[in-house]
Scaffold this motif. Structure first.
Motif, PDB file in Angstrom:
ATOM      1  N   ALA A   9      49.302  43.514  47.474  1.00 36.66           N
ATOM      2  CA  ALA A   9      48.228  42.759  47.259  1.00 36.66           C
ATOM      3  C   ALA A   9      46.763  43.312  47.496  1.00 36.66           C
ATOM      4  CB  ALA A   9      48.397  41.642  48.022  1.00 36.66           C
ATOM      5  N   HIS A  10      46.767  44.462  48.323  1.00 36.79           N
ATOM      6  CA  HIS A  10      45.508  44.856  48.767  1.00 36.79           C
ATOM      7  C   HIS A  10      45.166  46.219  47.977  1.00 36.79           C
ATOM      8  CE1 HIS A  10      44.003  41.504  50.907  1.00 36.79           C
ATOM      9  NE2 HIS A  10      45.527  41.501  51.317  1.00 36.79           N
ATOM     10  N   ALA A  11      46.298  46.586  47.338  1.00 33.97           N
ATOM     11  CA  ALA A  11      46.103  48.118  46.580  1.00 33.97           C
ATOM     12  C   ALA A  11      45.073  47.996  45.612  1.00 33.97           C
ATOM     13  CB  ALA A  11      47.433  48.682  46.357  1.00 33.97           C
ATOM     14  N   GLN A  12      43.785  48.180  45.528  1.00 30.16           N
ATOM     15  CA  GLN A  12      43.019  48.368  44.507  1.00 30.16           C
ATOM     16  C   GLN A  12      42.200  49.680  44.578  1.00 30.16           C
ATOM     17  OE1 GLN A  12      40.225  47.202  46.204  1.00 30.16           O
ATOM     18  NE2 GLN A  12      41.325  45.965  47.779  1.00 30.16           N
ATOM     19  N   HIS A  13      42.625  50.448  43.985  1.00 26.85           N
ATOM     20  CA  HIS A  13      41.878  51.740  43.895  1.00 26.85           C
ATOM     21  C   HIS A  13      41.007  51.736  42.771  1.00 26.85           C
ATOM     22  CE1 HIS A  13      45.449  52.960  46.505  1.00 26.85           C
ATOM     23  NE2 HIS A  13      46.335  52.648  45.519  1.00 26.85           N
ATOM     24  N   ALA A  14      39.794  51.646  42.922  1.00 31.03           N
ATOM     25  CA  ALA A  14      38.853  52.050  41.634  1.00 31.03           C
ATOM     26  C   ALA A  14      39.335  53.497  41.122  1.00 31.03           C
ATOM     27  CB  ALA A  14      37.597  51.839  42.048  1.00 31.03           C
ATOM     28  N   ALA A  73      40.586  35.373  38.390  1.00 28.76           N
ATOM     29  CA  ALA A  73      41.524  36.531  38.252  1.00 28.76           C
ATOM     30  C   ALA A  73      40.895  37.855  38.667  1.00 28.76           C
ATOM     31  CB  ALA A  73      42.057  36.573  36.859  1.00 28.76           C
ATOM     32  N   GLU A  74      41.869  38.925  38.841  1.00 26.79           N
ATOM     33  CA  GLU A  74      41.392  40.215  38.892  1.00 26.79           C
ATOM     34  C   GLU A  74      41.073  40.990  37.584  1.00 26.79           C
ATOM     35  OE1 GLU A  74      44.425  41.491  41.574  1.00 26.79           O
ATOM     36  OE2 GLU A  74      42.961  41.399  43.368  1.00 26.79           O
ATOM     37  N   ASP A  75      41.685  40.509  36.582  1.00 26.44           N
ATOM     38  CA  ASP A  75      41.348  41.256  35.509  1.00 26.44           C
ATOM     39  C   ASP A  75      41.739  40.400  34.178  1.00 26.44           C
ATOM     40  OD1 ASP A  75      40.910  43.414  33.332  1.00 26.44           O
ATOM     41  OD2 ASP A  75      41.230  44.776  34.907  1.00 26.44           O
ATOM     42  N   MET A  76      41.648  41.047  33.116  1.00 29.17           N
ATOM     43  CA  MET A  76      42.457  40.108  31.929  1.00 29.17           C
ATOM     44  C   MET A  76      43.830  40.452  31.907  1.00 29.17           C
ATOM     45  SD  MET A  76      39.820  38.901  30.014  1.00 29.17           S
ATOM     46  CE  MET A  76      40.192  39.001  28.256  1.00 29.17           C
ATOM     47  N   ALA A  77      44.515  39.620  31.221  1.00 29.46           N
ATOM     48  CA  ALA A  77      45.864  39.627  31.387  1.00 29.46           C
ATOM     49  C   ALA A  77      46.524  41.079  30.883  1.00 29.46           C
ATOM     50  CB  ALA A  77      46.741  38.629  30.509  1.00 29.46           C
ATOM     51  N   ASN A 124      37.037  42.265  41.614  1.00 31.24           N
ATOM     52  CA  ASN A 124      36.429  40.959  41.660  1.00 31.24           C
ATOM     53  C   ASN A 124      36.473  40.378  42.937  1.00 31.24           C
ATOM     54  OD1 ASN A 124      36.170  41.643  38.929  1.00 31.24           O
ATOM     55  ND2 ASN A 124      37.794  40.302  38.223  1.00 31.24           N
ATOM     56  N   PHE A 125      37.245  40.393  43.514  1.00 28.72           N
ATOM     57  CA  PHE A 125      37.412  39.478  44.832  1.00 28.72           C
ATOM     58  C   PHE A 125      37.634  40.188  46.043  1.00 28.72           C
ATOM     59  CE2 PHE A 125      38.143  36.531  41.426  1.00 28.72           C
ATOM     60  CZ  PHE A 125      37.115  35.831  41.461  1.00 28.72           C
ATOM     61  N   ALA A 126      37.886  41.503  45.767  1.00 25.99           N
ATOM     62  CA  ALA A 126      38.151  42.603  47.005  1.00 25.99           C
ATOM     63  C   ALA A 126      39.392  41.943  47.853  1.00 25.99           C
ATOM     64  CB  ALA A 126      37.299  42.452  48.168  1.00 25.99           C
TER      65      ALA A 126
END
Ligand code: HEM
Ligand SMILES: [Cu+2]
Lengths: 225, 592
Positions: free
Chosen positions: B9-14, B120-124, B555-557
């Motif tokens: 859930a928290h892996a969001q490497h920019a 949502a975190e991104d588009m589909a 978007n929502f960290a």
């Protein structure tokens, strides 16, 4: 507007058990992700039913393209006096059988996958791919036959539509073949990970649609007003 | 589809590195900005072309500096030929309709804010999203390249009616390679628009966060959603028409070109039996929905802004959503009103006329709901608010003349006159541009983390607002007087006495054109020097105002919001503040 304020659930942290208006099908807001599917670049998985929805929408757009071609054909045939029907090569019917068979093998492949028979899944997938390529080859031969008869794209409006519709369908089918190749290459991963199955379902959806579309086009081209 | 990130859930490497971050980005926020700047660039090209047209219309002998550098053939010595006027007009219309109005409000703002507003975190489909943008950019470059081919851009108008558009360079300069490039550009644009539309639909239906029921969607999201459906069904048809047109041009077919045409004193013998009217039907089956593709997102943005700055719930939320749906549906039933002079049966014309007036009903519902929202509100007249009120004004002014055009006997006289030009510029062109300005002023703090300058914004608003009325209102009068459109000069017949009116309009066009520089300055200056923006500078309720400005990569960290409220809970009696955020767990006792 105070009436739209709803009672919140007891705790705020999203957990799978508390549902406020979510029905799990996306229509009422079911929570993004939920552990299904592939991760989005931002990290969270995209629900697989989103892929299915995407494919339905793609098919709707393709349907509209062919609906536009159909209405063009009907109008063009209706208003003019220069329409001379083009006799269709008999090969097309053989091709049709091949394409129908490919749908059947894809269905067998899908069933094998659900039943957990990975070997059979891959084999039927190969069979589908071969049949698909055979269909494309057959269509090219049908074109050759027409060319040999001296019937080209611009010979007559009926031949224009024949080449237009067969090639438009063929290009879309090539896209489907690309999808099949992708499945073949990933066959092992698909067998081992249950959540990959939606990809197969989506590819099958597209393939069967192309099959149905071809039957429709064949009727359109053969039925004369 | 192979993806390296672990699905935790928290892996969001920019993504790191300039290219992955800003150029080939998969982030919907970057793609939204790319679309926005593409449209911004296009609108200035389109504006420049309109200035050149207005210049030539009233000073037909003027030598326009540098124009001969662009086209020595089209404007020898800077004096444009009548054909070159038509080329500029075609490019102006095409750029404005496709690359501005279809691009900024939907693909630009929609890409940026639809995912955030639904939680949502991104588009589909992020990759598809990137592809849509790059295909659209390719379409724009293809179109613009026609300026640099030997015969210049096509001259068949943004509608590209055959036979003019289908028979090649015999029918005029630009009708060779230029028109080919036009058709290819539009076909590419269709592909980009279709991919974008399916992405928007899947995103709206599938990625809403928990609690975000359909009836809690902000009206912006509703508008983007309905627009996507309309786009999906109509761009496919334009694509088909484009393929047929291209085949007529290069494949020797005769879908649209009739037999025995005489063009420029030559008989064309290589075609027979085609129907130009067939093209018109296909084109307008797309073309009318297209005007709603241009305006529906603007309606959504306007509703959103009006409610926020009136500090009142939107008047009739449900009616707003149903009228969006009704407009979306009816937009497919009225295309014949563009073809009243095509010799259609009066009964068919009557049917199209009735449907066209029927579409006025949901449009009126929206208008009255906007007025109802404003009524008794505690108005905060920010620049965004002014542009939204301006939108309503322009939509009404332009919409009323539509009722005239919907009457076949009236339209037979007004068709192809400046009345039509005035009508569609107000109701669609400038109204949608106002929604873009409104959206820009409203969302700029979120997108760039700084505020735009309100004083400059208001000067820009008033000059533009007064200016566009001064340009486009007199066009109605000209049209009634019989002033035809798509002419390069009016100096030598009954239209000559109308020249002073044209001068008045042209001067205002220059003023309005100049006023846009204020906006550009404001935009780029504020990006670097504007006052820092907080999380929620406008005290708005939707989800994008719960995250930092600009929002983090996902978007929502990692903390996906849960939604408890409708989108327009302003001034709720008994609430702590005068607004309730959509994700606020606050409970307010029912007040009746
Ligand atoms: C200050 C801004 C603008 C000015 C001064 C302007 C001016 C003009 C002029 C002079 C024409 C040619 C009319 C003719 O000769 O028949 C025209 C056509 C057109 N304009 Fe604009 N325009 C502006 C903004 C826009 C915008 C925002 C749109 C977006 C919808 C737009 C869309 C069109 C279209 C579609 C045509 C028709 C082209 C054709 O006939 O194929 N314009 N405009
Ligand atoms: Cu229309």
């Amino acid at each position: 507007m105070a009436s739209t304020v709803l009672t919140p659930p007891k705790h705020r942290a999203p957990s799978k058990s508390d549902s406020i208006g979510g029905n799990g099908h996306g229509w009422d807001g079911d929570g993004f992700g939920g552990g299904r599917g592939e991760p989005s670049p931002a990290g969270r998985p995209i629900p697989l039913h989103a892929y299915r929805m995407g494919m339905y929408m793609a098919l709707a757009a393709i349907l509209m393209v062919f609906a536009a071609f159909t209405s063009a054909l009907v109008v063009r045939r209706g208003i003019s006096n220069d329409w001379v029907p083009t006799a269709l090569p008999g090969l097309l019917y053989l091709n049709t059988v091949i394409l129908l068979a490919s749908s059947a093998t894809l269905e067998l492949s899908r069933r094998a996958l659900t039943a957990g028979r990975g070997e059979a899944f891959a084999q039927w997938l190969y069979a589908t791919l071969v049949l698909g390529l055979a269909f494309i080859g057959g269509q090219l031969l049908a074109w050759r036959e027409l060319v040999a008869r001296g019937v080209y794209l611009s010979t007559n409006p009926s031949s224009s539509f024949f080449y237009l519709l067969t090639s438009a369908h063929g290009i879309h089918l090539l896209g489907g073949i690309g999808g099949l190749i992708y499945l073949v290459l990933r066959a092992r991963r698909i067998v081992s990970a249950a959540k990959q199955r939606t990809i197969v379902e989506i590819a099958a959806l597209y393939w069967h649609f192309m099959d149905g579309l071809w039957i429709y086009l064949l009727l359109l081209l053969t039925v004369r007003s | 589809m192979a993806e390296a990130h672990a699905p935790t859930a928290h892996a969001q490497h920019a993504p790191q590195g300039f290219i992955r971050k800003y150029i080939f980005s998969l982030d919907h926020k970057v793609i939204g900005k790319q679309y926005y700047f593409l449209a911004l660039f296009s609108v200035f090209v389109g504006l420049l072309l309109s200035i050149l047209m207005r210049w030539h219309l009233v000073w037909p002998d003027a030598h326009i500096p540098l124009l001969d550098k662009l086209s020595p053939v089209g404007a020898p010595g800077g004096l444009m030929t009548p054909e070159y006027y038509l080329s500029l007009m075609t490019m102006h219309g095409t750029i404005m309709i496709f690359f501005v109005l279809t691009t900024a409000p939907q693909s630009g703002f929609g890409n940026y804010f639809l995912p955030i507003q639904i939680g949502a975190e991104d588009m589909a489909f992020p990759r598809l999203n990137m592809l849509s943008f790059w295909v659209t950019l390719a379409a724009l470059l293809t179109l613009l390249s026609s300026f640099f081919v030997s015969d210049g851009p096509p001259l068949a108008g943004w509608t590209a009616y055959p036979p003019l558009s289908a028979v090649g360079s015999v029918s005029g300069p630009g009708e060779g390679l230029g028109q080919d490039l036009w058709v290819i550009s539009i076909a590419l644009f269709c592909v980009g628009a279709l991919l974008g539309a399916l992405n928007f639909i899947a995103t709206t239906l599938e990625l809403r966060t928990r609690g975000m029921k359909l009836m809690r969607l902000p009206l912006t999201c509703w508008a983007w959603f309905i627009t996507a459906i309309v786009g999906l069904l109509s761009f496919a048809v334009l694509f088909a028409a484009g393929v047929l047109l291209l085949l007529d041009r290069v494949g020797g077919t005769s879908f649209f070109v009739p037999a025995g045409l005489i063009v420029s004193d030559k008989i064309l013998s290589n075609h027979s039996g085609g129907s130009p009217l067939l093209y018109q039907h296909l084109f307008w089956f797309f073309g009318h929905p297209e005007v709603y593709i241009a305006i529906l997102p603007g309606m959504g943005i306007t509703s959103h802004i009006l409610s926020c700055f009136s500090r009142k719930p939107i008047f009739g939320y449900r009616a707003m959503t149903y009228s969006l749906m009704a407009i979306g549906f009816l937009s497919f039933t009225v295309w014949g009103h563009h073809m009243f002079v095509s010799g259609m049966s009066p009964y068919t014309a009557f049917a199209f006329s009735v449907m066209t007036m029927a579409i006025g009903v949901p449009s009126a519902i929206k208008t009255f709901n906007w007025l109802g929202t404003l009524w008794g509100g505690r108005l905060r007249l920010t620049t965004a608010m002014l542009f939204s009120i301006g939108f309503v004004s322009l939509f009404v002014s332009g919409g009323l003349s539509g009722l005239f055009l919907a009457q076949p006997p009236v339209d037979v006289n007004l068709h192809a006159t400046y009345f039509v030009v005035g009508h569609f510029h107000l109701v669609m062109g400038v109204a949608a541009i106002f929604a873009m300005f409104g959206g820009t002023f409203y969302w700029f703090p979120k997108m760039f983390g700084r505020m735009m300058n309100e004083t400059l914004g208001k000067i820009h608003f008033w000059l533009t607002f007064v200016g566009v009325y001064a340009i486009f209102m007199p066009m109605h009068y000209l049209g009634v007087e019989g002033n035809v459109r798509r002419y390069s000069t009016f100096i030598d017949d009954f239209m000559q006495p109308l020249l002073p009116v044209h001068k008045f309009m042209s001067i205002w066009a220059f003023i309005v054109g100049g006023a846009q520089l204020i906006f550009i300055f404001n935009l780029f200056w504020s990006m670097f020097k504007g006052e820092k923006a907080g999380i929620n500078p406008w005290e708005s309720t939707s989800l994008e105002w719960t995250v930092p400005s600009p929002p983090p990569h996902d978007n929502f960290a990692g903390k996906i919001p849960v939604v408890y409220h409708g989108p327009y809970e302003y001034g709720v009696p008994g609430a702590e503040k005068d607004y309730i955020m959509q994700d606020s767990p606050e409970v307010v006792a029912e007040s009746h």
